[in-house]
Design an enzyme around this catalytic site. Structure first.
Site, PDB file in Angstrom:
ATOM      1  N   GLY A 169       2.977   1.337  10.267  1.00 41.16           N
ATOM      2  CA  GLY A 169       4.545   1.094   9.426  1.00 41.16           C
ATOM      3  C   GLY A 169       4.670  -0.631   9.735  1.00 41.16           C
ATOM      4  CB  THR A 170       2.942  -3.636  10.113  1.00 35.07           C
ATOM      5  OG1 THR A 170       2.100  -3.295   9.041  1.00 35.07           O
ATOM      6  CG2 THR A 170       1.537  -3.398  11.095  1.00 35.07           C
ATOM      7  N   GLY A 171       4.746  -2.430   6.898  1.00 32.63           N
ATOM      8  CA  GLY A 171       5.377  -2.876   6.430  1.00 32.63           C
ATOM      9  C   GLY A 171       6.734  -2.308   6.835  1.00 32.63           C
ATOM     10  CB  CYS A 172       8.235   0.757   7.588  1.00 36.96           C
ATOM     11  SG  CYS A 172       7.654   2.640   6.676  1.00 36.96           S
ATOM     12  CE  LYS A 189       4.825  -6.095   2.547  1.00 36.66           C
ATOM     13  NZ  LYS A 189       5.168  -4.502   3.620  1.00 36.66           N
ATOM     14  CB  THR A 207      -1.831  -2.537  11.414  1.00 34.92           C
ATOM     15  OG1 THR A 207      -2.822  -1.381  10.664  1.00 34.92           O
ATOM     16  CG2 THR A 207      -2.565  -3.128  12.071  1.00 34.92           C
TER      17      THR A 207
END
Length: 269
Positions: free
Chosen positions: A214-217, A179, A212
């Site tokens: 929680g974008t990774g989850c 990412k 932004t």
């Protein structure tokens, strides 16, 4: 053969709870549902959390974590796992053993630090993630700081993303989605999907927003939902990536800190 677009893929999410609903188990459930899958969970920890940060972390006992996963697998089953916040060496070891005993694909999000800076993985557990979780990952989804911690390779540009991703493939991950949200400050964000057969660039607008959390989850869970539904890896990742970008664009602006995404936009489309 079942049409992947019609298949209800079962995703077992093993991660921490976010009381604010923007990340963790709550974001995972919303995402998998929006992406056409069925979400089941094994909660690893309860966090006291809102858009301003993490105010407390309360790990669950190891046997409780494992029992949640075992009963789901025995009864409902799973087409894919998604792992998030694990927290300690002991939890990493227990979850890795669960994954090792089941044939389902595993999307591993090596969660280390919350958006507000609170550590969510003990420093001593980084090595356990490297040795036990990375080799079990059908898809590994690190951001730049997580990739640096796992490989020791600086990730400051696309070349750094590529070199760290290749190192993670060498550690046993079958695919790595590097990412790019933490890389650079230009008008675009570039994520890099690496597999043993090549690489795919995913490039889009960098949004000027604080929404932004929680974008990774969300991205990892969207990928897991696609994989669980039988989509090819590249298709699942591309669809998940587009879903997250639109969820950021439509973010509702809740809270006074790093706000959540609009996880339900596809359901209202």
């Amino acid at each position: 053969m079942t049409d992947p677009s019609q298949r209800l893929g079962r995703v077992l999410i093993i991660a921490g709870s976010d009381s604010g609903g923007g990340a963790g188990i709550q974001a995972d459930i919303k995402t998998v549902t929006a992406m056409g899958g069925y979400a089941a969970t094994a909660v690893t920890a309860v966090t006291i959390q809102d858009t301003l940060g993490v105010h407390g972390v309360h790990p669950l006992p190891l046997d409780v974590i494992e029992q949640q996963a075992r009963v789901v697998l025995d009864d409902i089953g799973a087409d894919a796992f998604k792992t998030g916040m694990l927290g300690t060496v002991e939890v990493v070891e227990r979850v890795a053993a669960i994954l090792a005993g089941h044939p389902a694909a595993a999307v591993v999000d090596p969660v280390m630090i919350a958006k507000g800076g609170h550590p969510l993985l003990a420093e001593a557990a980084v090595g356990a993630v490297r040795s036990l979780m990375v080799p079990r990952a059908t898809l590994l989804t690190p951001n730049a700081p997580e990739a640096e911690a796992l490989t020791g390779i600086p990730v400051a540009d696309l070349d750094g993303q590529r070199r760290a991703g290749e190192a993670l493939l060498a550690l046993g991950a079958r695919a790595v989605l590097m990412k790019g949200g933490h890389v650079g400050e230009g008008p675009t964000v570039t994520d890099l999907l690496l597999t043993p057969s090549g690489e795919t660039l995913l490039e889009g607008e960098r949004f000027d927003t604080t929404s932004t959390h929680g974008t990774g989850c969300t991205l990892a869970s969207a990928c897991a939902a696609g994989i669980a539904r039988g989509q090819p890896l590249e298709v699942a990742v591309a669809e998940a990536w587009a879903y997250v970008a639109e969820a950021i664009r439509r973010a509702p602006g809740l809270g006074h800190g790093h706000g959540p995404l609009d996880h339900g936009w596809r359901l209202r489309r």
